[in-house]
Write a protein that holds these residues in place. Structure first.
Motif, PDB file in Angstrom:
ATOM      1  N   VAL A   1       1.110  -1.800  -0.070  1.00 33.96           N
ATOM      2  CA  VAL A   1      -0.389   0.186   0.054  1.00 33.96           C
ATOM      3  C   VAL A   1       0.974   1.094  -0.041  1.00 33.96           C
ATOM      4  O   VAL A   1       0.864   2.510  -1.020  1.00 33.96           O
ATOM      5  N   SER A   2       2.273   1.385   0.931  1.00 36.47           N
ATOM      6  CA  SER A   2       2.788   2.339   0.790  1.00 36.47           C
ATOM      7  C   SER A   2       3.209   2.697  -0.549  1.00 36.47           C
ATOM      8  O   SER A   2       3.402   4.037  -1.386  1.00 36.47           O
ATOM      9  N   GLU A   3       3.848   1.891  -1.458  1.00 31.56           N
ATOM     10  CA  GLU A   3       4.768   1.981  -2.462  1.00 31.56           C
ATOM     11  C   GLU A   3       3.232   2.554  -3.585  1.00 31.56           C
ATOM     12  O   GLU A   3       3.734   3.417  -4.234  1.00 31.56           O
TER      13      GLU A   3
ATOM     14  N   THR B   1      -0.020   9.214  -5.800  1.00 29.82           N
ATOM     15  CA  THR B   1       0.398  10.065  -5.556  1.00 29.82           C
ATOM     16  C   THR B   1       1.355  11.752  -5.630  1.00 29.82           C
ATOM     17  O   THR B   1       1.849  13.000  -6.068  1.00 29.82           O
ATOM     18  N   GLY B   2       2.855  11.258  -5.738  1.00 30.28           N
ATOM     19  CA  GLY B   2       4.001  11.550  -6.014  1.00 30.28           C
ATOM     20  C   GLY B   2       4.589  12.226  -4.705  1.00 30.28           C
ATOM     21  O   GLY B   2       5.060  13.358  -4.819  1.00 30.28           O
ATOM     22  N   CYS B   3       4.491  12.325  -3.512  1.00 25.90           N
ATOM     23  CA  CYS B   3       4.322  12.809  -2.509  1.00 25.90           C
ATOM     24  C   CYS B   3       6.348  12.428  -2.162  1.00 25.90           C
ATOM     25  O   CYS B   3       6.564  11.521  -2.283  1.00 25.90           O
TER      26      CYS B   3
ATOM     27  N   PHE C   1       3.174  15.755   2.130  1.00 26.71           N
ATOM     28  CA  PHE C   1       3.863  16.684   1.153  1.00 26.71           C
ATOM     29  C   PHE C   1       4.987  18.655   1.885  1.00 26.71           C
ATOM     30  O   PHE C   1       3.849  18.553   3.317  1.00 26.71           O
ATOM     31  N   LYS C   2       5.539  18.097   1.528  1.00 32.84           N
ATOM     32  CA  LYS C   2       6.232  19.588   2.403  1.00 32.84           C
ATOM     33  C   LYS C   2       5.411  20.577   1.972  1.00 32.84           C
ATOM     34  O   LYS C   2       5.898  21.241   3.304  1.00 32.84           O
ATOM     35  N   ASP C   3       4.413  20.163   1.012  1.00 32.60           N
ATOM     36  CA  ASP C   3       3.169  22.442   1.878  1.00 32.60           C
ATOM     37  C   ASP C   3       2.061  21.289   1.991  1.00 32.60           C
ATOM     38  O   ASP C   3       0.786  22.777   2.046  1.00 32.60           O
TER      39      ASP C   3
END
Length: 134
Positions: free
Chosen positions: A66-68, A74-76, A99-101
């Protein structure tokens, strides 16, 4: 043996995604974060060490899968995976795309503002897209 049933809080706060083997996969109803929850379909389990060795292995495998998939979908920037169980005693594993934002970065998502529920169509679209190549 205790029959499996989903904790009422998880039932209320999530969308069903799929049964993927050992676990029931759920989408947390907070559109600020792509947030999936894996719940081993075993009754009366509150800790990873309560699972059989085979089920422990399956939980790890399914969490990684699931993590992969969530990272690819999402490209997180980062995946957070954790089993806390302080509010819901039933064993469950959180897998969250960060995400960093995002609204909580770099802190944990728990206790960070108010949840923003999904529009029902947006939740179903997320689930469909996530499961497309699973």
């Amino acid at each position: 043996m205790v029959e499996f049933s989903l904790d009422p809080k998880l039932e209320k706060d999530t969308y069903f995604v799929a049964n993927i083997g050992l676990c029931r996969l759920l989408l947390m109803d907070d559109s600020r974060f792509p947030w999936l929850i894996l719940v081993p379909q075993r009754g009366g389990i509150s800790e990873v060490h309560n699972l059989s060795p085979l089920d422990q292995t399956m939980l790890t495998f399914e969490t990684v899968s699931v993590s992969e998939r969530l990272k690819a979908a999402t490209g997180c920037d980062k995946i957070n995976a954790a089993a806390l169980g302080n509010q819901v005693p039933q064993l469950h594993m959180h897998v969250i795309a960060r995400f960093k934002d995002d609204a909580a970065w770099p802190n944990p998502v728990w206790g960070s503002g108010e949840a923003e529920p999904y529009d029902q169509q947006a939740a179903h679209d997320f689930i469909k897209n996530f499961m497309a190549d699973f």
